[in-house]
Design an enzyme around this catalytic site. Structure first.
Site, PDB file in Angstrom:
ATOM      1  N   ASP A  66       0.900  -1.163   0.096  1.00  0.00           N
ATOM      2  CA  ASP A  66      -0.236   0.096  -0.099  1.00  0.00           C
ATOM      3  C   ASP A  66       0.852   1.237  -0.153  1.00  0.00           C
ATOM      4  O   ASP A  66       0.593   2.404  -0.723  1.00  0.00           O
ATOM      5  CB  ASP A  66      -0.874  -0.061   1.178  1.00  0.00           C
ATOM      6  CG  ASP A  66      -1.997   0.938   1.319  1.00  0.00           C
ATOM      7  OD1 ASP A  66      -2.592   1.429   0.078  1.00  0.00           O
ATOM      8  OD2 ASP A  66      -1.967   1.997   2.134  1.00  0.00           O
ATOM      9  N   ASP A  69       3.166   1.109  -3.694  1.00  0.00           N
ATOM     10  CA  ASP A  69       2.673   1.387  -5.175  1.00  0.00           C
ATOM     11  C   ASP A  69       2.685   2.972  -5.559  1.00  0.00           C
ATOM     12  O   ASP A  69       2.843   3.292  -6.608  1.00  0.00           O
ATOM     13  CB  ASP A  69       1.156   0.941  -5.338  1.00  0.00           C
ATOM     14  CG  ASP A  69       0.330   1.349  -4.191  1.00  0.00           C
ATOM     15  OD1 ASP A  69       0.622   2.322  -3.278  1.00  0.00           O
ATOM     16  OD2 ASP A  69      -1.092   1.188  -3.939  1.00  0.00           O
ATOM     17  N   ASP A  87      -6.221   2.316  -6.380  1.00  0.00           N
ATOM     18  CA  ASP A  87      -5.656   2.230  -5.160  1.00  0.00           C
ATOM     19  C   ASP A  87      -6.564   2.394  -4.013  1.00  0.00           C
ATOM     20  O   ASP A  87      -6.859   1.668  -3.076  1.00  0.00           O
ATOM     21  CB  ASP A  87      -4.628   3.488  -4.841  1.00  0.00           C
ATOM     22  CG  ASP A  87      -4.018   3.174  -3.604  1.00  0.00           C
ATOM     23  OD1 ASP A  87      -3.490   2.248  -3.077  1.00  0.00           O
ATOM     24  OD2 ASP A  87      -3.710   4.355  -2.949  1.00  0.00           O
ATOM     25  N   ASP A  91      -8.185  -0.438  -1.353  1.00  0.00           N
ATOM     26  CA  ASP A  91      -7.936  -0.039   0.002  1.00  0.00           C
ATOM     27  C   ASP A  91      -9.086  -0.306   1.084  1.00  0.00           C
ATOM     28  O   ASP A  91      -8.924  -0.720   2.102  1.00  0.00           O
ATOM     29  CB  ASP A  91      -7.571   1.445   0.239  1.00  0.00           C
ATOM     30  CG  ASP A  91      -6.039   1.922  -0.147  1.00  0.00           C
ATOM     31  OD1 ASP A  91      -5.244   0.832  -0.211  1.00  0.00           O
ATOM     32  OD2 ASP A  91      -5.675   2.826  -0.148  1.00  0.00           O
TER      33      ASP A  91
END
Length: 193
Positions: A66, A69, A87, A91
């Site tokens: 996380d 990236d 993303d 998440d």
């Protein structure tokens, strides 16, 4: 006390050499995002089945992905609106899997406080994220709050490492929901103008 942005900057600083090494292999930032999603899924499943050490290890891997990236995207110049959306979208699943694993774990251990506190932590995480996204869609910037995703990650990591689930999840549940309501108040103030 470190703010969320300071935690993020420190972590990015530490992970930059690793991110550069990964990017040199041609692995895309989106691939790292998706890997983090799967690591989080494995983490949640492992926690649910009582394998807390494996669950913790995969939780850490998902957290590293996380953070990496975005660094890889910036290092390679591959930032994109879709990458940012992917993303944020994944998440939410990464927030869900470990906490849902703890719900099942608490149920299996016949520990109602773990079940309830995990559920309250989950709704707090989702409400915090939703409040920011919805406020931004209406033209208000509401990023404030006690605990954002990096803090939630480290609080949950401490619960997994220490085994103090009820105590630490109590803190996470309260702070996550307080943050959501802080954003509600922020939105109310900015959108009424």
């Amino acid at each position: 006390m470190l703010s969320s942005s300071q935690i993020k900057l420190k972590a990015q600083e530490l992970l930059k050499p690793l991110a550069e090494a990964v990017s040199s292999t041609g692995i895309s930032p989106n691939a790292v995002t998706v890997a983090g999603f799967f690591f989080s899924l494995i983490s949640g499943f492992s926690i649910a089945t009582g394998n807390l050490n494996l669950g913790t290890a995969f939780f850490i891997l998902s957290g590293i992905c996380d953070m990496m990236d975005g660094i890889i995207a910036r290092v390679t110049g591959k930032t994109s609106p879709f990458g940012a959306f992917l993303d944020s979208f994944l998440d939410r699943y990464s927030d869900f899997f470990p906490l849902s694993g703890l719900v099942v774990f608490g149920f299996e251990e016949d520990n109602l406080p773990i079940v309830l506190l995990s559920l309250f932590s989950m709704v707090g995480a989702f409400a915090t994220s939703y409040a920011r996204a919805r406020a931004e869609s209406l033209g208000a910037d509401c990023k404030s709050g006690l605990v954002e995703r990096p803090e939630r990650f480290f609080i949950l990591l401490f619960a997994l490492i220490s085994g103090l689930f009820v105590e630490v999840l109590s803190v996470l549940a309260v702070l996550s929901n307080l943050t959501a309501f802080q954003r509600l108040l922020c939105a109310a103030e900015k959108l009424r103008k």
